[in-house]
Design a protein around this motif. Structure first.
Motif, PDB file in Angstrom:
ATOM      1  N   GLU A  11      -7.670 -10.369  43.415  1.00 26.14           N
ATOM      2  CA  GLU A  11      -8.973 -10.449  42.743  1.00 26.14           C
ATOM      3  C   GLU A  11      -9.126  -9.486  41.573  1.00 26.14           C
ATOM      4  O   GLU A  11     -10.084  -9.569  40.814  1.00 26.14           O
ATOM      5  N   THR A  30      -4.609 -17.850  43.645  1.00 31.84           N
ATOM      6  CA  THR A  30      -5.425 -16.654  43.443  1.00 31.84           C
ATOM      7  C   THR A  30      -6.139 -16.292  44.734  1.00 31.84           C
ATOM      8  O   THR A  30      -6.365 -17.148  45.592  1.00 31.84           O
ATOM      9  N   THR A  31      -6.482 -15.041  44.852  1.00 34.59           N
ATOM     10  CA  THR A  31      -7.212 -14.561  46.017  1.00 34.59           C
ATOM     11  C   THR A  31      -8.503 -15.345  46.235  1.00 34.59           C
ATOM     12  O   THR A  31      -8.759 -15.789  47.355  1.00 34.59           O
ATOM     13  N   PRO A  32      -9.335 -15.559  45.201  1.00 31.95           N
ATOM     14  CA  PRO A  32     -10.561 -16.348  45.431  1.00 31.95           C
ATOM     15  C   PRO A  32     -10.269 -17.779  45.870  1.00 31.95           C
ATOM     16  O   PRO A  32     -10.935 -18.296  46.771  1.00 31.95           O
ATOM     17  N   ILE A  37     -10.491 -12.725  49.382  1.00 29.17           N
ATOM     18  CA  ILE A  37     -11.169 -11.605  48.717  1.00 29.17           C
ATOM     19  C   ILE A  37     -11.425 -10.498  49.734  1.00 29.17           C
ATOM     20  O   ILE A  37     -11.838 -10.771  50.862  1.00 29.17           O
TER      21      ILE A  37
END
Length: 53
Positions: A11, A30-32, A37
């Motif tokens: 993030e 991605t983390t999101p 998160i």
């Protein structure tokens, strides 16, 4: 056959970076996107490795 480049971005990396890589046909998670998160770095790394990043 060339090996595919894969990245997992946490993030702290701007989503603009992920989008730019995706436009260049680089596989990025991605983390999101993955619901990770605030998850510890060790968990992020384990996820990335499980995905071949």
């Amino acid at each position: 056959m060339p090996e595919t480049i894969r990245f997992h971005l946490d993030e702290n990396i701007s989503l603009a970076v992920a989008n730019g890589l995706r436009r260049r046909r680089i596989d990025v998670t991605t983390t999101p996107d993955e619901g990770l998160i605030t998850v510890a770095d060790e968990v992020q790394l384990a996820f990335a490795r499980s995905q071949g990043c």
